[in-house]
Design a protein around this motif. Sequence first.
Motif, PDB file in Angstrom:
ATOM      1  N   ALA A 133     -26.332 -30.244  79.812  1.00  0.00           N
ATOM      2  CA  ALA A 133     -25.953 -29.106  80.653  1.00  0.00           C
ATOM      3  C   ALA A 133     -24.444 -29.064  80.871  1.00  0.00           C
ATOM      4  CB  ALA A 133     -26.676 -29.197  81.997  1.00  0.00           C
ATOM      5  N   ALA A 134     -23.846 -30.233  81.048  1.00  0.00           N
ATOM      6  CA  ALA A 134     -22.390 -30.287  81.219  1.00  0.00           C
ATOM      7  C   ALA A 134     -21.687 -29.788  79.967  1.00  0.00           C
ATOM      8  CB  ALA A 134     -21.954 -31.716  81.545  1.00  0.00           C
ATOM      9  N   GLY A 135     -22.254 -30.132  78.789  1.00  0.00           N
ATOM     10  CA  GLY A 135     -21.700 -29.621  77.544  1.00  0.00           C
ATOM     11  C   GLY A 135     -21.777 -28.108  77.475  1.00  0.00           C
ATOM     12  N   TRP A 136     -22.934 -27.554  77.871  1.00  0.00           N
ATOM     13  CA  TRP A 136     -23.091 -26.098  77.907  1.00  0.00           C
ATOM     14  C   TRP A 136     -22.133 -25.471  78.920  1.00  0.00           C
ATOM     15  CZ3 TRP A 136     -24.483 -22.897  74.572  1.00  0.00           C
ATOM     16  CH2 TRP A 136     -25.569 -23.093  73.724  1.00  0.00           C
ATOM     17  N   PHE A 137     -21.963 -26.138  80.055  1.00  0.00           N
ATOM     18  CA  PHE A 137     -21.043 -25.647  81.072  1.00  0.00           C
ATOM     19  C   PHE A 137     -19.639 -25.524  80.487  1.00  0.00           C
ATOM     20  CE2 PHE A 137     -18.138 -26.073  84.660  1.00  0.00           C
ATOM     21  CZ  PHE A 137     -18.702 -25.230  85.603  1.00  0.00           C
ATOM     22  N   GLY A 138     -19.243 -26.559  79.736  1.00  0.00           N
ATOM     23  CA  GLY A 138     -17.923 -26.531  79.111  1.00  0.00           C
ATOM     24  C   GLY A 138     -17.807 -25.425  78.079  1.00  0.00           C
ATOM     25  N   ILE A 139     -18.853 -25.247  77.234  1.00  0.00           N
ATOM     26  CA  ILE A 139     -18.835 -24.204  76.209  1.00  0.00           C
ATOM     27  C   ILE A 139     -18.689 -22.824  76.839  1.00  0.00           C
ATOM     28  CG2 ILE A 139     -20.326 -22.986  74.557  1.00  0.00           C
ATOM     29  CD1 ILE A 139     -21.328 -25.685  73.607  1.00  0.00           C
ATOM     30  N   GLN A 140     -19.515 -22.552  77.855  1.00  0.00           N
ATOM     31  CA  GLN A 140     -19.453 -21.246  78.503  1.00  0.00           C
ATOM     32  C   GLN A 140     -18.101 -21.030  79.170  1.00  0.00           C
ATOM     33  OE1 GLN A 140     -21.636 -18.715  78.600  1.00  0.00           O
ATOM     34  NE2 GLN A 140     -23.746 -19.426  78.773  1.00  0.00           N
ATOM     35  N   THR A 141     -17.568 -22.083  79.777  1.00  0.00           N
ATOM     36  CA  THR A 141     -16.276 -21.965  80.449  1.00  0.00           C
ATOM     37  C   THR A 141     -15.162 -21.712  79.433  1.00  0.00           C
ATOM     38  OG1 THR A 141     -17.053 -23.487  82.166  1.00  0.00           O
ATOM     39  CG2 THR A 141     -14.701 -23.074  82.081  1.00  0.00           C
ATOM     40  N   TRP A 142     -15.245 -22.339  78.262  1.00  0.00           N
ATOM     41  CA  TRP A 142     -14.264 -22.110  77.205  1.00  0.00           C
ATOM     42  C   TRP A 142     -14.320 -20.660  76.728  1.00  0.00           C
ATOM     43  CZ3 TRP A 142     -10.019 -24.264  75.555  1.00  0.00           C
ATOM     44  CH2 TRP A 142      -9.499 -23.939  74.300  1.00  0.00           C
ATOM     45  N   ILE A 143     -15.548 -20.131  76.580  1.00  0.00           N
ATOM     46  CA  ILE A 143     -15.714 -18.732  76.166  1.00  0.00           C
ATOM     47  C   ILE A 143     -15.105 -17.796  77.212  1.00  0.00           C
ATOM     48  CG2 ILE A 143     -17.417 -16.894  75.781  1.00  0.00           C
ATOM     49  CD1 ILE A 143     -19.271 -19.076  74.624  1.00  0.00           C
ATOM     50  N   GLY A 144     -15.438 -18.033  78.485  1.00  0.00           N
ATOM     51  CA  GLY A 144     -14.901 -17.184  79.546  1.00  0.00           C
ATOM     52  C   GLY A 144     -13.402 -17.293  79.666  1.00  0.00           C
ATOM     53  N   GLY A 145     -12.877 -18.524  79.521  1.00  0.00           N
ATOM     54  CA  GLY A 145     -11.433 -18.709  79.561  1.00  0.00           C
ATOM     55  C   GLY A 145     -10.753 -17.990  78.410  1.00  0.00           C
ATOM     56  N   GLY A 146     -11.386 -18.005  77.233  1.00  0.00           N
ATOM     57  CA  GLY A 146     -10.845 -17.284  76.081  1.00  0.00           C
ATOM     58  C   GLY A 146     -10.813 -15.784  76.321  1.00  0.00           C
ATOM     59  N   ALA A 147     -11.857 -15.268  76.995  1.00  0.00           N
ATOM     60  CA  ALA A 147     -11.901 -13.841  77.306  1.00  0.00           C
ATOM     61  C   ALA A 147     -10.786 -13.461  78.280  1.00  0.00           C
ATOM     62  CB  ALA A 147     -13.260 -13.474  77.894  1.00  0.00           C
ATOM     63  N   ILE A 148     -10.557 -14.302  79.283  1.00  0.00           N
ATOM     64  CA  ILE A 148      -9.477 -14.041  80.234  1.00  0.00           C
ATOM     65  C   ILE A 148      -8.126 -14.081  79.531  1.00  0.00           C
ATOM     66  CG2 ILE A 148      -8.240 -15.013  82.214  1.00  0.00           C
ATOM     67  CD1 ILE A 148     -10.919 -15.821  83.380  1.00  0.00           C
ATOM     68  N   ASN A 149      -7.971 -15.050  78.643  1.00  0.00           N
ATOM     69  CA  ASN A 149      -6.721 -15.151  77.898  1.00  0.00           C
ATOM     70  C   ASN A 149      -6.500 -13.911  77.028  1.00  0.00           C
ATOM     71  OD1 ASN A 149      -4.396 -16.830  76.977  1.00  0.00           O
ATOM     72  ND2 ASN A 149      -5.439 -16.694  75.006  1.00  0.00           N
ATOM     73  N   ALA A 150      -7.585 -13.392  76.424  1.00  0.00           N
ATOM     74  CA  ALA A 150      -7.481 -12.178  75.618  1.00  0.00           C
ATOM     75  C   ALA A 150      -7.089 -10.984  76.466  1.00  0.00           C
ATOM     76  CB  ALA A 150      -8.815 -11.908  74.914  1.00  0.00           C
ATOM     77  N   ALA A 151      -7.675 -10.898  77.677  1.00  0.00           N
ATOM     78  CA  ALA A 151      -7.356  -9.793  78.576  1.00  0.00           C
ATOM     79  C   ALA A 151      -5.889  -9.845  78.998  1.00  0.00           C
ATOM     80  CB  ALA A 151      -8.265  -9.841  79.808  1.00  0.00           C
TER      81      ALA A 151
END
Length: 503
Positions: A133-151
């Motif tokens: 679950a912690a691994g998934w938490f990190g993956i999702q957070t990386w995706i969301g962080g990438g989206a914020i960076n794109a914005a």
Amino acid sequence: MGGSFKTQREVNGLFELTDSARNNLKNNAYYNDDLAPTKLDERTWGTYHIAALWVGMSVCIPTYMMASGLMAQGLSWWQAILNIALGNLIVLIPMQLNSHAGTKYGIPYPVFARLSFGIKGAHIASIARAIVAAGWFGIQTWIGGGAINAALSIVSPAWGAWSAGIWVSFFAFWALNVWIAHKGPDAIKFMESWGAPILGVLSLSLMIWAVTAVTQMGGSVGDILNLPATYAPGGFWKIFLPGLTANIAFWATLALNIPDFSRYAKTQKDQFMGQLLGLPTTMAAFAFVGVFVTGATSIVYGEFLWDPVAVVANIGSPIAGLLGALGIAVATLTTNIAANVVAPANGISNLNPQKITYGMGAIITGVFGVVMMPWKLMETAGAYLFDWLGTYGLFLGPLAGMYVADYYIFRKKTLDLDDLFKGEESRYWYKNGINDKAIWTWVIAGIFPVLGKMVPALSFFSDNGWLIGFVVAMIVYPVLMKNDTSSLITPEEEEAMNEKVTG
């Protein structure tokens, strides 16, 4: 065992601790309010609520990336959808079976694991689930962080040129996730209530963009749906079978800790129908969005863009790109907290119930999410599908099979709630708090799938690792436990502990 008073109350086939039993456990080292069985009046989730939970968790960016990742590996769009639909129908079986104990007895996953692994041994199983679950938490957070960076890059080209921008975005999004998760179930429930609609709008917007972009290039929807598979001759099964294992592994985590949610269901019918309606249909529908948009990118850009953040970053309109990036970030936030915090927070709390609360567990989960280095897991479609999903699925299949065998075959669905929260006097203490037969089952069921990862000639076992581990564990566990009946409940004990109420 069971004591001189009634320890559990039954109403219409659902059980709860009696008030006297609950009071007696208050200062027990293995009990706290977060892990305690839900009371009957706390079980308020109907079919709609269970289905909505699955919609909220399934409609997420990793689902999109699963489908598009299969296309990037060489499958056609319909082969990718078939792979995903089949995988989710398979994993729904242990999901439904393991949900039963949560609804019947109101217990969360770490407590459920005490049945087979022992009061202390459950730490092994719950932390194994927490790491994933912690691994998934990190993956999702990386995706969301990438989206914020794109914005931010769309708003400010200077930000986009700053190499540290992605890391600032990642850790800012990480902090927001941890903060909301720490606030607890009410905050999570609020986030879920409006997260799914945002994802629905995002999905529709991506579909509209795909059709519009392809049409502007003189193409049509048919061009997207007629894209051929790109795997080498004879290579279909080399992609399909590992992909199926990865798809099963996608929700194999929830097949274990589903009691964390089913413990709030009103009835067994509610949890059964809610999951049947919510999981396979939503996964297949959103997977179609993934393969459709990915197919469109191959026509528009000449290559498969399997990451939706990359798609949004390539959209020509600054406004559309900005809204898309923010939509991905917000939607990822809601899904991430609901799907990837509850299990590890409960599992970590189970390590020391008297000192570690759910909130503390949420913070620790966030730290481990960074330690798992999600940016490595997300480097390529192959790393995401086969290295991450495929590998951890090998270890979770045996656990799911063992739980099904323990609850249905060995115990005949009969538990002693009171003893699940006691120490050495508990019938579930086994030897020094650990059931070594559960550990041996896990090892035996995992031998060939793990060897398949290391020995190319045995790759069949790793390609189908989750299924093989599940079946082997379901056979081996009852055999090893055949003469170990000390944790079973006699009819006389059952009558002595149960207070039956007609309601």
